[in-house]
Structures are given as structure tokens and as C-alpha cells.
Design an enzyme around this catalytic site. Sequence first.
Site, PDB file in Angstrom:
ATOM      1  N   LEU A  84      23.033  31.442 152.792  1.00  0.00           N
ATOM      2  CA  LEU A  84      21.977  30.929 153.580  1.00  0.00           C
ATOM      3  C   LEU A  84      20.528  31.201 152.832  1.00  0.00           C
ATOM      4  O   LEU A  84      20.292  32.152 152.346  1.00  0.00           O
ATOM      5  CB  LEU A  84      22.321  31.869 154.855  1.00  0.00           C
ATOM      6  CG  LEU A  84      23.500  31.894 155.525  1.00  0.00           C
ATOM      7  CD1 LEU A  84      23.667  32.719 156.658  1.00  0.00           C
ATOM      8  CD2 LEU A  84      24.136  30.555 155.614  1.00  0.00           C
ATOM      9  N   LEU A 125      21.045  28.657 164.592  1.00  0.00           N
ATOM     10  CA  LEU A 125      22.350  28.207 163.571  1.00  0.00           C
ATOM     11  C   LEU A 125      22.274  28.635 162.349  1.00  0.00           C
ATOM     12  O   LEU A 125      21.230  28.498 161.297  1.00  0.00           O
ATOM     13  CB  LEU A 125      22.477  26.805 163.510  1.00  0.00           C
ATOM     14  CG  LEU A 125      23.533  26.012 162.614  1.00  0.00           C
ATOM     15  CD1 LEU A 125      24.827  26.328 163.047  1.00  0.00           C
ATOM     16  CD2 LEU A 125      23.241  24.401 162.404  1.00  0.00           C
ATOM     17  N   ASP A 126      23.365  29.418 161.707  1.00  0.00           N
ATOM     18  CA  ASP A 126      23.522  29.949 160.631  1.00  0.00           C
ATOM     19  C   ASP A 126      22.421  30.914 159.921  1.00  0.00           C
ATOM     20  O   ASP A 126      22.043  31.179 158.720  1.00  0.00           O
ATOM     21  CB  ASP A 126      23.616  28.915 159.396  1.00  0.00           C
ATOM     22  CG  ASP A 126      24.765  28.174 159.695  1.00  0.00           C
ATOM     23  OD1 ASP A 126      25.823  28.410 159.993  1.00  0.00           O
ATOM     24  OD2 ASP A 126      24.981  26.905 159.296  1.00  0.00           O
ATOM     25  N   GLU A 127      21.804  31.715 160.895  1.00  0.00           N
ATOM     26  CA  GLU A 127      20.853  32.509 160.516  1.00  0.00           C
ATOM     27  C   GLU A 127      21.031  34.069 161.123  1.00  0.00           C
ATOM     28  O   GLU A 127      20.084  34.786 161.284  1.00  0.00           O
ATOM     29  CB  GLU A 127      19.422  32.064 160.755  1.00  0.00           C
ATOM     30  CG  GLU A 127      19.095  30.804 159.731  1.00  0.00           C
ATOM     31  CD  GLU A 127      17.597  30.449 160.059  1.00  0.00           C
ATOM     32  OE1 GLU A 127      16.839  31.107 160.415  1.00  0.00           O
ATOM     33  OE2 GLU A 127      17.197  29.171 159.446  1.00  0.00           O
TER      34      GLU A 127
END
Length: 256
Positions: free
Chosen positions: A168, A199-201
Site C-alpha cells: 500500500l 480505502l486500503d489505508e
Amino acid sequence: MAATGGNITESQQFGDPSTGRFFMRVQAESVNGEELRQALTQVASDFAMTWELDVVGRRMRTLIMVSKASHCLHDLLYRRSQERLPIEVVGVVSNHRDLSDVAEFYGVDFHHIPVTPDTKPEAEAQLKTLIADHEVELVVLARYMQILSDSFCQAMSGRIINIHHSFLPSFKGARPYAQAHDRGVKLIGATAHYVTSVLDEGPIIEQDVERCTHADTIEDLVALGEDLERRALARAVRWHAEHRILPNEGRTVIFR
């Protein structure tokens, strides 16, 4: 601990100088649980501690969510069947029917909850009901290719683990391995993290990596990536179920 008849078998601690927080995980045997809880309640009050107490080895009630990719689902269910993960898989949820046979093979209930832009609120309501009815403690997104709502993520904060292809925040969106191949990467990785409304963090739990070369095709990268995803996700799930992960202001402290 001695006053409650216990013997410490594992103890780890960490003081974070950047946040001023102190973290500790203690594991003990032959403990009078109620006496220990009463003692800890008083200590926690005196020092303004956040704490929890659980039974070593207790299987955490877990719901696995998938779409069409099967590698992470196979891996988690196999590890559970071999007593390598301290979880009880209470069900598999998918927005497709493709992996129902995998759940059936391992004797796990399969729940098909289709999702479209128009039906997303209704689908999430079904998911919430399923979580409540089965007293789910942990949700694992084992390549579930749908975005959960902000309200759902907040309600389940710290209890949803996702696996993301690549490090990421690199290579988000569609065809991540093709993106990586186009950039000529020399390392590929996978990241397991807690899910947040961004999102995705969410806070990172585990990452894994493999070297690759100019000779690797997109298919080679996909195969390498699937191995990484399996390994990273399984470790994250195990550490969470063993209460080895402590939140630390957007990061994690992990007592392995």
C-alpha cells in the site's frame, strides 16, 4: 499474578516514545479468571488503562468474505481444518456463487449475498444481520471485491482484516499485477491491514515480499502474489485471534 494463583508463561511490552503509550501482553496459566478480572479492573482504573482479558486458545468466531478468487479462502479453511488457526469459521459470504463448493468441502455454511449499486444497502443489511445472528467477532475479506460502507467500517472498527495485493498504497484499482509489470518492478508484495472508511489505508498488520525480474510475466507475478497474499493474511488472522495486535494511532503494535 501470583496472588490469583497464576504463572506467567509469556510477557511482552513496548513503550512508544512518539505517542507516549505503553503496551503489554501477558499470557498466564492456572489463573482464577474472575479474581484476575477484578484485580485488573482496579489497576486499569488507577492507571487509565485500556485492557481486555480472554482465554488462551479460544476460537474466535470468524466470517470470511470472498468474491471469485479462491486462493485465500482455501488457505484459511485448510489451516483451520488442521488446527493451525485459532478461529471458528461460522460462515463464508460471497457476492457470487463460484466458491460455494469450497465452503461445502470444508463443511462451512455458504451465504450468497449479491451486490449491485442499487442493492448495496440491502446487501449490507443482510450482512449485518448475519454478523449479529452468528455473534461474529472477526470479518476477513479474503479477496472480497466490494467496498464496504463507511458506517459499516466504523461499526466494525478493528474487527475487519483485508488482504491487498502489492504494498500500500501502490497499484490500487484494477489489474494491479499488470500495473506492476508495466512499471518493471523488482519486488512484489502483499499487505494485510485493518479496514477503515479510507480505502486500503487502514493500519497495517503484516506485509510479505518476493523478488521478481524482467523475465517474469504477468502470470508469474500473479502466482507469486497469490502466495504472498495467503501467507500475509494467515499471519494477520492468527495474530488477531491470539490478541497479539494492539492499535497505536493508525499503526499497530504486534507481539509475535
